[in-house]
Design a protein around this motif. Structure first.
Motif, short mmCIF file in Angstrom:
data_model
loop_
_atom_site.label_atom_id
_atom_site.label_comp_id
_atom_site.label_asym_id
_atom_site.label_seq_id
_atom_site.Cartn_x
_atom_site.Cartn_y
_atom_site.Cartn_z
N SER A 108 60.78 27.53 -103.65
CA SER A 108 59.78 28.00 -104.60
C SER A 108 59.10 29.23 -104.05
O SER A 108 58.83 29.31 -102.85
CB SER A 108 58.74 26.91 -104.87
OG SER A 108 57.76 27.39 -105.78
N ILE A 109 58.87 30.19 -104.93
CA ILE A 109 58.02 31.32 -104.60
C ILE A 109 56.77 31.12 -105.43
O ILE A 109 56.85 30.85 -106.64
CB ILE A 109 58.66 32.67 -104.96
CG1 ILE A 109 60.04 32.80 -104.32
CG2 ILE A 109 57.79 33.82 -104.48
CD1 ILE A 109 61.13 32.64 -105.29
N THR A 110 55.62 31.19 -104.80
CA THR A 110 54.39 30.89 -105.54
C THR A 110 53.23 31.77 -105.12
O THR A 110 53.12 32.15 -103.95
CB THR A 110 53.99 29.40 -105.36
OG1 THR A 110 52.79 29.16 -106.09
CG2 THR A 110 53.78 29.04 -103.90
N SER A 111 52.40 32.06 -106.10
CA SER A 111 51.12 32.72 -105.82
C SER A 111 50.01 31.66 -105.72
O SER A 111 48.86 31.98 -105.48
CB SER A 111 50.77 33.69 -106.96
OG SER A 111 50.56 32.97 -108.17
N GLY A 112 50.39 30.41 -105.92
CA GLY A 112 49.41 29.32 -105.97
C GLY A 112 49.15 28.93 -107.42
O GLY A 112 49.19 27.76 -107.76
N THR A 113 48.93 29.92 -108.27
CA THR A 113 48.69 29.63 -109.69
C THR A 113 49.96 29.75 -110.53
O THR A 113 50.03 29.22 -111.64
CB THR A 113 47.61 30.57 -110.27
OG1 THR A 113 48.01 31.92 -110.04
CG2 THR A 113 46.27 30.29 -109.62
N GLN A 114 50.99 30.43 -110.01
CA GLN A 114 52.30 30.53 -110.67
C GLN A 114 53.37 30.09 -109.67
O GLN A 114 53.34 30.52 -108.52
CB GLN A 114 52.58 31.98 -111.12
CG GLN A 114 51.62 32.51 -112.15
CD GLN A 114 51.74 31.80 -113.49
OE1 GLN A 114 52.84 31.52 -113.95
NE2 GLN A 114 50.61 31.49 -114.11
N TRP A 115 54.31 29.27 -110.14
CA TRP A 115 55.37 28.74 -109.28
C TRP A 115 56.72 29.01 -109.95
O TRP A 115 56.90 28.71 -111.13
CB TRP A 115 55.20 27.23 -109.08
CG TRP A 115 53.95 26.85 -108.34
CD1 TRP A 115 52.66 27.02 -108.75
CD2 TRP A 115 53.88 26.23 -107.05
NE1 TRP A 115 51.78 26.55 -107.80
CE2 TRP A 115 52.49 26.05 -106.74
CE3 TRP A 115 54.83 25.81 -106.13
CZ2 TRP A 115 52.06 25.47 -105.55
CZ3 TRP A 115 54.39 25.22 -104.94
CH2 TRP A 115 53.03 25.06 -104.66
N LEU B 210 37.67 30.24 -106.04
CA LEU B 210 37.46 30.97 -104.79
C LEU B 210 38.74 31.70 -104.37
O LEU B 210 38.72 32.88 -104.00
CB LEU B 210 37.01 29.99 -103.69
CG LEU B 210 36.75 30.58 -102.31
CD1 LEU B 210 35.68 31.65 -102.36
CD2 LEU B 210 36.36 29.47 -101.34
N ALA B 211 39.89 30.99 -104.45
CA ALA B 211 41.16 31.60 -104.06
C ALA B 211 41.50 32.78 -104.97
O ALA B 211 41.95 33.84 -104.52
CB ALA B 211 42.28 30.56 -104.11
N ILE B 212 41.27 32.61 -106.28
CA ILE B 212 41.58 33.67 -107.24
C ILE B 212 40.67 34.88 -107.01
O ILE B 212 41.11 36.03 -107.02
CB ILE B 212 41.47 33.14 -108.68
CG1 ILE B 212 42.61 32.14 -108.95
CG2 ILE B 212 41.52 34.28 -109.69
CD1 ILE B 212 42.45 31.34 -110.22
N ALA B 213 39.40 34.61 -106.78
CA ALA B 213 38.45 35.71 -106.55
C ALA B 213 38.77 36.47 -105.26
O ALA B 213 38.72 37.70 -105.22
CB ALA B 213 37.02 35.17 -106.49
N THR B 214 39.13 35.72 -104.20
CA THR B 214 39.46 36.35 -102.92
C THR B 214 40.74 37.16 -103.05
O THR B 214 40.85 38.28 -102.56
CB THR B 214 39.61 35.29 -101.82
OG1 THR B 214 38.40 34.54 -101.74
CG2 THR B 214 39.91 35.91 -100.47
N GLU C 77 57.63 29.67 -100.36
CA GLU C 77 57.23 31.00 -99.88
C GLU C 77 56.04 31.48 -100.69
O GLU C 77 56.08 31.53 -101.92
CB GLU C 77 58.41 31.96 -100.02
CG GLU C 77 58.18 33.33 -99.45
CD GLU C 77 57.89 33.31 -97.95
OE1 GLU C 77 57.07 34.16 -97.53
OE2 GLU C 77 58.44 32.48 -97.22
N ALA C 78 54.94 31.78 -100.00
CA ALA C 78 53.72 32.25 -100.67
C ALA C 78 53.76 33.76 -100.84
O ALA C 78 54.11 34.48 -99.90
CB ALA C 78 52.50 31.85 -99.85
N ALA D 152 44.27 33.04 -98.57
CA ALA D 152 43.37 32.18 -99.35
C ALA D 152 44.16 31.30 -100.31
O ALA D 152 43.89 30.10 -100.44
CB ALA D 152 42.35 33.02 -100.12
N HIS D 153 45.16 31.86 -100.95
CA HIS D 153 45.98 31.08 -101.88
C HIS D 153 46.74 29.98 -101.14
O HIS D 153 46.85 28.86 -101.63
CB HIS D 153 46.95 32.01 -102.63
CG HIS D 153 46.28 32.81 -103.70
ND1 HIS D 153 46.83 33.00 -104.94
CD2 HIS D 153 45.10 33.49 -103.71
CE1 HIS D 153 46.02 33.75 -105.67
NE2 HIS D 153 44.97 34.06 -104.94
#
Length: 200
Positions: free
Chosen positions: A157-164, A48-52, A120-121, A57-58
């Motif tokens: 950390s800087i993250t997209s949720g799927t990459q950290w 869901l997070a990736i699709a959004t 940080e997102a 969402a992430h």
């Protein structure tokens, strides 16, 4: 001005006289941490997070649950703050909101020292968040000193949720690990985050 004005590492280096070391993996061999119910949750939330695709969402569907799992693993002896104002020194632009802050204090109502991890997102390009994350780490370092509870190291950390991507601040030296750690798998990432809290 908020932390987001530091949109490059160059701006932070010039403002605070720090130096950087790039590409060094500063983690030792870290044992993975098995999650409790997080794997099952991520099976639902990750697609869901990736699709959004939005940063919000992430943050809500991936990053926040991961950091809550770290708190659970550490028996709720740390605190987690999301989107709180972290105004340390407005005269040098160390003020504004941080996406996520972790403290080794278990107190939940107010940010207490020592602040040990800043997360940080970012939606896509992690490089864009490095300057902002480092500024927030410097603020955490100063906050701990003002509260007379300094720590040797602040992690970020800087993250997209799927990459950290991870950073370390010691004194005036920032080490930037240019390895991007993926999620999944979750156990390796949890091991790193728990280790950072314990070793800051």
């Amino acid at each position: 001005m908020p932390y987001s004005q530091f949109d490059s590492i160059g701006k932070v280096k010039s403002a605070f006289g720090i130096s950087t070391v790039e590409g060094v993996r500063f983690f030792p061999q870290i044992s993975p941490c098995e999650p409790s119910t997080l794997t099952e949750f991520l099976e639902e939330s990750l697609p869901l997070a990736i699709a959004t695709g939005s940063e919000k969402a992430h943050s809500e569907l991936i990053i926040s649950p991961v950091l809550l799992e770290v708190r659970k693993i550490l028996k709720r002896q740390i605190s987690l703050f999301s989107g709180d104002n972290f105004d340390v020194d407005a005269s040098v632009s160390l003020n504004g909101r941080c996406d996520f802050l972790i403290s080794r204090s278990p107190e939940l109502l107010e940010i207490e020292a020592p602040r040990v991890i800043i997360v940080e997102a970012k939606q896509a390009d992690l490089k864009l968040g490095i300057g902002q994350c480092v500024a927030e780490m410097i603020a955490a370092q100063r906050f701990n000193e003002l509260k007379e509870n300094p720590t040797n190291t602040i992690y970020g950390s800087i993250t997209s949720g799927t990459q950290w991507r991870f950073l370390k601040l010691e004194g005036k030296i920032v080490t930037i690990d240019l390895t991007d750690y993926s999620l999944p798998p979750i156990d390796q990432l949890l091991g790193i985050l728990v280790w950072m809290v314990q070793n800051a």
